[in-house]
Design a protein around this motif. Structure first.
Motif, PDB file in Angstrom:
ATOM      1  N   ILE A 164       5.560  -8.304   1.535  1.00  0.00           N
ATOM      2  CA  ILE A 164       4.270  -8.738   2.087  1.00  0.00           C
ATOM      3  C   ILE A 164       3.266  -7.586   2.059  1.00  0.00           C
ATOM      4  CG2 ILE A 164       3.144  -9.509   4.210  1.00  0.00           C
ATOM      5  CD1 ILE A 164       5.701 -11.193   4.717  1.00  0.00           C
ATOM      6  N   ALA A 165       3.714  -6.374   2.371  1.00  0.00           N
ATOM      7  CA  ALA A 165       2.824  -5.205   2.316  1.00  0.00           C
ATOM      8  C   ALA A 165       2.337  -4.979   0.884  1.00  0.00           C
ATOM      9  CB  ALA A 165       3.539  -3.967   2.841  1.00  0.00           C
ATOM     10  N   LEU A 166       3.228  -5.108  -0.085  1.00  0.00           N
ATOM     11  CA  LEU A 166       2.846  -4.956  -1.492  1.00  0.00           C
ATOM     12  C   LEU A 166       1.871  -6.043  -1.913  1.00  0.00           C
ATOM     13  CD1 LEU A 166       3.220  -3.513  -4.205  1.00  0.00           C
ATOM     14  CD2 LEU A 166       5.124  -5.078  -4.647  1.00  0.00           C
ATOM     15  N   LEU A 167       2.102  -7.259  -1.458  1.00  0.00           N
ATOM     16  CA  LEU A 167       1.211  -8.373  -1.775  1.00  0.00           C
ATOM     17  C   LEU A 167      -0.192  -8.123  -1.216  1.00  0.00           C
ATOM     18  CD1 LEU A 167       1.037 -11.226  -3.002  1.00  0.00           C
ATOM     19  CD2 LEU A 167       1.610 -12.100  -0.745  1.00  0.00           C
ATOM     20  N   PHE A 168      -0.292  -7.687   0.030  1.00  0.00           N
ATOM     21  CA  PHE A 168      -1.595  -7.393   0.620  1.00  0.00           C
ATOM     22  C   PHE A 168      -2.272  -6.207  -0.068  1.00  0.00           C
ATOM     23  CE2 PHE A 168      -0.202  -9.790   4.493  1.00  0.00           C
ATOM     24  CZ  PHE A 168      -1.194 -10.756   4.409  1.00  0.00           C
TER      25      PHE A 168
ATOM     26  N   ILE B 194      -1.962  -5.386  -3.219  1.00  0.00           N
ATOM     27  CA  ILE B 194      -2.468  -5.895  -4.494  1.00  0.00           C
ATOM     28  C   ILE B 194      -3.736  -6.699  -4.277  1.00  0.00           C
ATOM     29  CG2 ILE B 194      -1.983  -7.534  -6.361  1.00  0.00           C
ATOM     30  CD1 ILE B 194       0.973  -6.601  -6.164  1.00  0.00           C
ATOM     31  N   LEU B 195      -3.742  -7.548  -3.269  1.00  0.00           N
ATOM     32  CA  LEU B 195      -4.940  -8.346  -2.985  1.00  0.00           C
ATOM     33  C   LEU B 195      -6.123  -7.459  -2.607  1.00  0.00           C
ATOM     34  CD1 LEU B 195      -3.394 -11.356  -1.040  1.00  0.00           C
ATOM     35  CD2 LEU B 195      -4.381 -11.381  -3.328  1.00  0.00           C
ATOM     36  N   GLU B 196      -5.878  -6.442  -1.793  1.00  0.00           N
ATOM     37  CA  GLU B 196      -6.973  -5.564  -1.393  1.00  0.00           C
ATOM     38  C   GLU B 196      -7.487  -4.756  -2.581  1.00  0.00           C
ATOM     39  OE1 GLU B 196      -8.183  -3.537   2.488  1.00  0.00           O
ATOM     40  OE2 GLU B 196      -6.529  -2.371   1.668  1.00  0.00           O
ATOM     41  N   SER B 197      -6.600  -4.286  -3.440  1.00  0.00           N
ATOM     42  CA  SER B 197      -7.031  -3.563  -4.640  1.00  0.00           C
ATOM     43  C   SER B 197      -7.899  -4.451  -5.519  1.00  0.00           C
ATOM     44  CB  SER B 197      -5.824  -3.082  -5.444  1.00  0.00           C
ATOM     45  OG  SER B 197      -5.075  -2.168  -4.714  1.00  0.00           O
TER      46      SER B 197
END
Length: 177
Positions: free
Chosen positions: A34-38, A40-43
Motif C-alpha cells: 500500500i505504501a508503494l502504491l501511494f 507511485i500515485l503521488e509521483s
C-alpha cells in the motif's frame, strides 16, 4: 489442550497447519504494498502537475514573445491572471502560483537564482520585466505542491513543510514586434 500435548508438539502442529497462511502473509506484505502504491500515485500526480505548469507557462510566455503583453500594456497581475485562466482545477492559482519574468540583453548574461533558500524554504522571485523587441526573456512559474507520502525513505519534498517547489521555465528571444 490435552495434558499429554507438550509445547514442542503444539509448535510442530502449528507449523504444519497451513490454513490461513495466505491471510498472514498478506498481512505482512500489505503495508509495504500500500505504501508503494501511494508513492507511485503521488509521483504520478507530481509529474502531472509539473507538466501542466510547464504547459501553461509555455503558452503564457508566447504572449510575451510575440509582444502582445507589452503592446497591450499588461501588468504582472494581468499576466498572472492570464496564466491562471489556463489552469483549470489542479492548482490554487490565486494564492499558490508565483510568476517571475526577467529580461536580459543576451543569453550569456542570464542568471537565475534558485527558488529554494538555505533553510529549505521555497521563496521564488517575483519580478516582471517582459523586455522589448529582441530582448532575451525568461518566464518562470512556481507552485508549492504538498507532499503526503514521505515515510519509508520515499520523499519527493525539496522544500520545508513537506512541499515540492514545482518550477516551469520558458526562455526565448522576443520577436521584433
Amino acid at each position: 489442550m490435552p495434558p499429554s500435548l507438550t509445547f514442542v508438539a503444539a509448535l510442530r502442529r502449528f507449523r504444519r497447519n497451513r490454513r490461513g497462511s495466505a491471510a498472514v502473509e498478506f498481512a505482512m506484505i500489505a503495508p509495504m504494498f500500500i505504501a508503494l502504491l501511494f508513492a507511485i500515485l503521488e509521483s504520478a500526480m507530481v509529474f502531472f502537475a509539473s507538466q501542466v505548469l510547464e504547459t501553461v507557462t509555455q503558452d503564457s510566455a508566447r504572449m510575451i514573445m510575440t509582444g502582445q503583453e507589452q503592446t497591450a500594456g499588461k501588468s504582472k497581475a494581468q499576466f498572472k491572471s492570464d496564466l491562471c485562466a489556463k489552469v483549470v482545477a489542479l492548482f490554487d492559482c490565486a494564492n499558490g502560483i508565483t510568476v517571475d519574468v526577467e529580461s536580459f540583453p543576451q543569453f550569456s548574461t542570464v542568471s537565475l537564482p534558485s527558488p529554494i533558500d538555505a533553510n529549505g524554504n521555497c521563496l521564488p522571485p517575483s519580478n516582471y520585466s517582459p523586455g522589448g523587441p529582441g530582448d532575451i526573456v525568461v518566464v518562470r512559474a512556481f507552485y508549492q505542491w504538498p507532499i503526503f507520502v514521505t515515510g519509508l525513505g520515499f520523499n519527493l519534498a525539496d522544500a520545508s513543510g513537506s512541499k515540492r517547489c514545482l518550477t516551469a521555465t520558458a526562455a526565448f528571444q522576443n520577436e521584433p514586434y
